[in-house]
Design an enzyme around this catalytic site. Structure first.
Site: not given
Ligand code: UT7
Length: 334
Positions: A113, A251, A281
């Site tokens: 990215c 980004h 993204n």
């Molecule tokens: O482009 C390169 C650089 N990339 C980035 O900068 C991305 C950086 N990271 C992020 O943007 C975020 O971390 C994400 C959008 C990827 C994830 O958001 P988050 O708030 O960090 O969520 P998480 O990974 O901690 O997940 C929280 C919960 C989990 O469930 P449990 O374990 O708490 O029960 C996930 O399984 O949300 C769940 N989850 C979803 N739920 C519904 C993860 N993806 C989804 C989804 N829909 N699509």
């Protein structure tokens, strides 16, 4: 000698996919995707909309956007991508041929990215050294080709696109400073585990784990700290301060990351230019398509000082400080 921006264009695949549509096939919801990321829609490539094809279209849009009368030919084409048409060879020579640019220097770079910022720094150096007089750089990715459609933690986040910029040597200077960095210790945070030499040697040529994986939470924190570091570096390098910045073009991975950077730079929300609600993204394409969108809309104007910054796999990060050129650029997204 300075480096001037003279062209800008983007290409977006036709197929639009909304959060609601994704919620029908994945265990996710519009509410989760919107509140956790800011993304509402993204565009997915169809069969013929490969990285080279989107690059070609973005390149055409950029060539059309040039308003200055000048007879210089493009002598270099750089494609920043981590989703090339083929693992070998690079995609750039094919794009140069498709665009009819002749037998020019053409190569790919992969900083995931952060690819466009890396390509911009390289392009700047090639022009300043006199090795190139006029250059096209592209950020192009078809991430849907490497995503697992069943994986709700990655599939909703990404869209496909390409963006192109044309630079030329000039007495004017539009690239005031650039900065890039990396840390291979964290390569596992954003990766396709198999499909390269490591797995080919280990697995006797059989690729098992060929889908893109991202450790979202850890990436989130590292993205914020390294993009803050990068924007501070480019301000220091150019002798400017936060007050001098008109726009931030970060980004487009997550609105919550963008909000943190906006506050860090003491900017208003409308000074942080976005495209992620519409395109998701788009990896290496995200900065040039966001620039193209806001140049076309008339938000970005001559003399504006713009900080672009990115973070991606590697891990890699970087930033550049731009001064938007005085001449009009008819940027378009096609
Ligand atoms: O482009 C390169 C650089 N990339 C980035 O900068 C991305 C950086 N990271 C992020 O943007 C975020 O971390 C994400 C959008 C990827 C994830 O958001 P988050 O708030 O960090 O969520 P998480 O990974 O901690 O997940 C929280 C919960 C989990 O469930 P449990 O374990 O708490 O029960 C996930 O399984 O949300 C769940 N989850 C979803 N739920 C519904 C993860 N993806 C989804 C989804 N829909 N699509």
């Amino acid at each position: 000698m300075g480096v001037k921006i003279i062209g800008l264009g983007a290409s977006i695949p036709l197929k639009l996919v909304t959060n609601e549509e994704l919620s029908k096939v994945l265990d996710t919801s519009d509410e989760w995707i919107t509140t956790r990321t800011g993304i509402k829609r993204r565009h997915h490539s169809s069969l013929n909309e490969t990285t080279s094809y989107l690059s070609y279209k973005a390149g055409i849009a950029a060539l059309k956007s040039v308003t200055q009368a000048d007879d210089s030919d493009i002598d270099t084409l750089i494609v920043a991508t981590s989703t090339p048409d083929r693992r070998c060879p690079a995609t750039a020579p094919k794009v140069a041929t498709m665009l009819g640019l002749g037998k020019i220097r053409a190569f790919d770079i992969n900083a995931v990215c952060t690819g466009f910022v890396y390509a911009l720094e390289l392009a700047d150096a090639l022009i300043r050294s006199g090795k190139s007089r006029r250059l096209m750089l592209l950020g192009a990715d078809v991430f849907t080709s490497i995503l697992d459609k069943q994986d709700r933690t990655t599939y909703p986040l990404f869209g496909d696109a390409a963006g192109a910029m044309i630079l030329t040597n000039s007495d004017d200077d539009n690239i005031l400073s650039t900065y890039t960095g990396s840390d291979g210790e964290y390569e596992h945070l954003i990766t396709i585990p198999d499909g390269g030499t490591e797995s080919a040697l280990r697995l006797d040529g059989v690729s098992k784990n060929i889908f893109f994986k991202m450790a979202g939470k850890e990436v989130f924190l590292k993205a914020i700290s390294h993009m803050k570091e990068s924007v501070s570096e480019v301000l220091n390098l150019s002798g400017l301060t936060k007050e001098d910045v008109d726009y931030l073009v970060p980004h487009q991975a997550n609105k919550r990351i963008i909000d943190t950077l906006t506050q860090f730079l003491d900017l208003n929300e409308d000074q942080a230019l976005m495209s992620l609600e519409e395109y998701g993204n788009t990896s290496a394409a995200s900065i040039p398509i966001t620039l193209a969108r806001h140049v076309k809309a008339g938000t970005i104007n001559s003399g504006n000082k713009i900080v672009v910054t990115a973070f991606g796999g590697g891990i890699t990060w970087g930033a550049a400080l731009l001064r938007w050129p005085d001449e009009k650029i008819n940027a378009d997204l096609i």
